[in-house]
Design a protein around this motif. Sequence first.
Motif, PDB file in Angstrom:
ATOM      1  N   PHE A 185      28.812  34.660  24.360  1.00 24.46           N
ATOM      2  CA  PHE A 185      28.171  35.195  23.154  1.00 24.46           C
ATOM      3  C   PHE A 185      28.953  36.380  22.571  1.00 24.46           C
ATOM      4  O   PHE A 185      29.385  36.363  21.417  1.00 24.46           O
ATOM      5  CB  PHE A 185      26.738  35.606  23.510  1.00 24.46           C
ATOM      6  CG  PHE A 185      25.896  36.014  22.330  1.00 24.46           C
ATOM      7  CD1 PHE A 185      25.823  35.212  21.198  1.00 24.46           C
ATOM      8  CD2 PHE A 185      25.149  37.194  22.358  1.00 24.46           C
ATOM      9  CE1 PHE A 185      25.023  35.577  20.111  1.00 24.46           C
ATOM     10  CE2 PHE A 185      24.356  37.564  21.282  1.00 24.46           C
ATOM     11  CZ  PHE A 185      24.291  36.755  20.166  1.00 24.46           C
ATOM     12  N   GLU A 186      29.149  37.414  23.389  1.00 21.79           N
ATOM     13  CA  GLU A 186      29.825  38.624  22.891  1.00 21.79           C
ATOM     14  C   GLU A 186      31.250  38.305  22.446  1.00 21.79           C
ATOM     15  O   GLU A 186      31.758  38.864  21.486  1.00 21.79           O
ATOM     16  CB  GLU A 186      29.870  39.732  23.970  1.00 21.79           C
ATOM     17  CG  GLU A 186      28.519  40.371  24.255  1.00 21.79           C
ATOM     18  CD  GLU A 186      27.648  39.517  25.156  1.00 21.79           C
ATOM     19  OE1 GLU A 186      28.190  38.574  25.773  1.00 21.79           O
ATOM     20  OE2 GLU A 186      26.424  39.755  25.226  1.00 21.79           O
ATOM     21  N   LYS A 187      31.869  37.389  23.176  1.00 16.19           N
ATOM     22  CA  LYS A 187      33.264  37.027  22.841  1.00 16.19           C
ATOM     23  C   LYS A 187      33.315  36.414  21.439  1.00 16.19           C
ATOM     24  O   LYS A 187      34.184  36.744  20.642  1.00 16.19           O
ATOM     25  CB  LYS A 187      33.823  35.998  23.834  1.00 16.19           C
ATOM     26  CG  LYS A 187      33.706  36.400  25.270  1.00 16.19           C
ATOM     27  CD  LYS A 187      34.835  37.304  25.676  1.00 16.19           C
ATOM     28  CE  LYS A 187      34.579  37.867  27.069  1.00 16.19           C
ATOM     29  NZ  LYS A 187      35.195  39.172  27.267  1.00 16.19           N
ATOM     30  N   VAL A 188      32.396  35.492  21.163  1.00 16.35           N
ATOM     31  CA  VAL A 188      32.416  34.844  19.845  1.00 16.35           C
ATOM     32  C   VAL A 188      32.147  35.885  18.766  1.00 16.35           C
ATOM     33  O   VAL A 188      32.783  35.875  17.705  1.00 16.35           O
ATOM     34  CB  VAL A 188      31.362  33.714  19.749  1.00 16.35           C
ATOM     35  CG1 VAL A 188      31.471  32.978  18.427  1.00 16.35           C
ATOM     36  CG2 VAL A 188      31.518  32.731  20.876  1.00 16.35           C
ATOM     37  N   LEU A 189      31.227  36.794  19.037  1.00 14.80           N
ATOM     38  CA  LEU A 189      30.926  37.819  18.036  1.00 14.80           C
ATOM     39  C   LEU A 189      32.161  38.690  17.771  1.00 14.80           C
ATOM     40  O   LEU A 189      32.445  39.038  16.624  1.00 14.80           O
ATOM     41  CB  LEU A 189      29.739  38.676  18.491  1.00 14.80           C
ATOM     42  CG  LEU A 189      28.394  37.923  18.573  1.00 14.80           C
ATOM     43  CD1 LEU A 189      27.285  38.865  19.024  1.00 14.80           C
ATOM     44  CD2 LEU A 189      28.012  37.281  17.245  1.00 14.80           C
ATOM     45  N   SER A 190      32.905  39.024  18.830  1.00 16.10           N
ATOM     46  CA  SER A 190      34.135  39.810  18.622  1.00 16.10           C
ATOM     47  C   SER A 190      35.123  39.017  17.784  1.00 16.10           C
ATOM     48  O   SER A 190      35.765  39.562  16.877  1.00 16.10           O
ATOM     49  CB  SER A 190      34.819  40.139  19.945  1.00 16.10           C
ATOM     50  OG  SER A 190      33.923  40.752  20.791  1.00 16.10           O
ATOM     51  N   ASN A 191      35.263  37.735  18.075  1.00 13.86           N
ATOM     52  CA  ASN A 191      36.190  36.907  17.299  1.00 13.86           C
ATOM     53  C   ASN A 191      35.753  36.848  15.836  1.00 13.86           C
ATOM     54  O   ASN A 191      36.582  36.863  14.923  1.00 13.86           O
ATOM     55  CB  ASN A 191      36.275  35.485  17.873  1.00 13.86           C
ATOM     56  CG  ASN A 191      36.776  35.457  19.309  1.00 13.86           C
ATOM     57  OD1 ASN A 191      36.279  34.689  20.141  1.00 13.86           O
ATOM     58  ND2 ASN A 191      37.750  36.302  19.627  1.00 13.86           N
ATOM     59  N   ALA A 192      34.451  36.808  15.618  1.00 12.45           N
ATOM     60  CA  ALA A 192      33.944  36.788  14.244  1.00 12.45           C
ATOM     61  C   ALA A 192      34.283  38.107  13.550  1.00 12.45           C
ATOM     62  O   ALA A 192      34.674  38.130  12.375  1.00 12.45           O
ATOM     63  CB  ALA A 192      32.437  36.546  14.249  1.00 12.45           C
TER      64      ALA A 192
END
Length: 634
Positions: free
Chosen positions: A554-561
């Motif tokens: 979850f946090e990883k995808v948000l950082s990528n976003a």
Amino acid sequence: MCGIVALVGSREASPILLESLKKLEYRGYDSSGLATVSIDANTQKGFISCRKAKGKLQNLLNLIQQDASPGHVGIGHTRWATHGKPEKKNAHPHLDTKGKVAVVQNGIIENHSLLRSQLEAKGIKFRSDTDTEVIPHLISEELYRLNKEGHEIGGLLLQLAVQKVLDVLKGSYALAVIWDEIPNVLIVAKSKAPLLIGFGEGEFLCASDTPAFSGFTKTILPLEDKELALITPLGVEIYDSFGNRKLRAPKLISGYESDADKGKFRHFMLKEIFEQPETAELWLTRYLPNGLPIESPVAFPFENSFYDSIEEIQILACGTSRHASMVGAYLLEQFAGIPAKVFFASEFRYAPPPLAPNVLTIGVTQSGETADTLAALAMEHERRSAYNNKDFASRQLGITNRGESSLSRQISHVIDIGAGLEVGVAATKTFLGQLLTFYGLAIMFASRRNSRSLKEIAELCDLLRCLPKQLVNLISEHNLLTEKLSHKFSSTKDVIFIGRGINYPIALEAALKLKEISYIHAQGYPAGELKHGPIALLDQTVPVISIANEGIVFEKVLSNAQEAKARDACLIGIAPKLPETDIFDHLLPIPRTSEWISPLLSVIPSQLLSYHIAARLGLDVDQPRNLAKSVTVE
Ligand code: M6R
């Protein structure tokens, strides 16, 4: 692809052929045509009438209303162009020079260039750019030659001539042939493309697929590869490629799914998106019924021992089915602990991995007719059978939405996802059915291999059982939200979807759906890959749609976003409504749920967004350009 039909009847052929073609239009819709053979009242000689039209079948219907095509025997075709543009001259049927022999074909004649140049060298002038046109010219030559050798005009002569021609054709075909000299005779043949013969009352209808028989018959005989059938009002004779007669009995099929109605919806695609709660409900009732022991909770139609001694799974599929398979492979590996790999069926066939022991091969195809998938499965079956070692034996499973399809005839273990007729070319509810089937398989492998506790298995089953209700709410909410959001895409040229883990395939599927029906360029990436190149594409004109669910990434995808946002991209989230998801310029909220089942929810907003973007652009959502529902050529 393409759909073919052929009739030997006691009634006017063209209305029956047209009615059947309508039910096969999903196989191609860029042009159509039919040819009938009848007897001239003055000369008492047979003659062929041929009508063709560019574009949708309706154009052919209009043409035939003005200019009828008489006769009780005929052939028809609805086309998806392979060789030659979608133009009237390339529409089937194709005729020989004198217009005495007419042919419709589905498939690809791979050696057509050589055959064409040989025929041209003899002075034959071609009227089309198709591969098919070599066939009537070759048949005509053979008829002439055999007749000269002393064979009398009749069904046997036509049969011999067609067989001679089939012997030189390379590639795949299902074809139907009429000849004006024998107006009561039809010849059909097939190799690596489907062809079925329907037995009516004193009539025979042949077609590429079962829906064409709706209202005609339920008694059907599927022709096998390299078989040829000679059909007259008196009956059907089947021959192998050596001319030996084969005795085969037709079978009764249970029913058809052909009477499609859009109901209150503007398009079938929207209707089918709204049908997904029902798809899930039916699937759950059939395959995850309450009351089965939790050690074996899934009611797939095979023995529990089927799951034993499998060490690895390889999955072959194309397009949307491949995306469902990727979610499936994730579940099989991460939930059930069994190595699983997904292949493009079209690549696997020519570059398979080295043989490994105790492998289950799963072919996934909603239509059950995709040539690449069927050929890859057949190739794998052959190479394993040739190895002659029981550890390496061929074990195959099919997942399809078409119980009566080529896949079901090719493979003995098949799971029918039971999603019902899907008319829209863009797969939606069948994708959901495929996903659910992989959940079922993952549960069964996990319980047979003890890779998950009974509690974890029961939890996943419970989550799945809640799905239909969740989908009802999600679909109605997002139908409104995405319709509103679609306005922002009126001049968009490129869209990027990102996801990770179990939702990475949903990013791929979302991108495929958008490009298929809106013709907007869209690409799906694993979110972590964005910074390794694709980020160079980003500016304020390229929306980035991020699929982010609570769970391990979850946090990883948000950082990528965030990385995309820092490049001015408009950021859209398909994610739960939480403080962390405030980063999105627009949020398409999905309920908070276990990561395991999140793809079943996150795919919904992506389907609806694609639909509304395309519908707003006024595009033909159900029959997008250049596509077909069933891709029966390699
Ligand atoms: O019938 P299949 O599932 O084998 O079809 C595979 C693809 O051709 C298909 O999924 C295609 O990508 C669809 N148009 C997707 O919407």
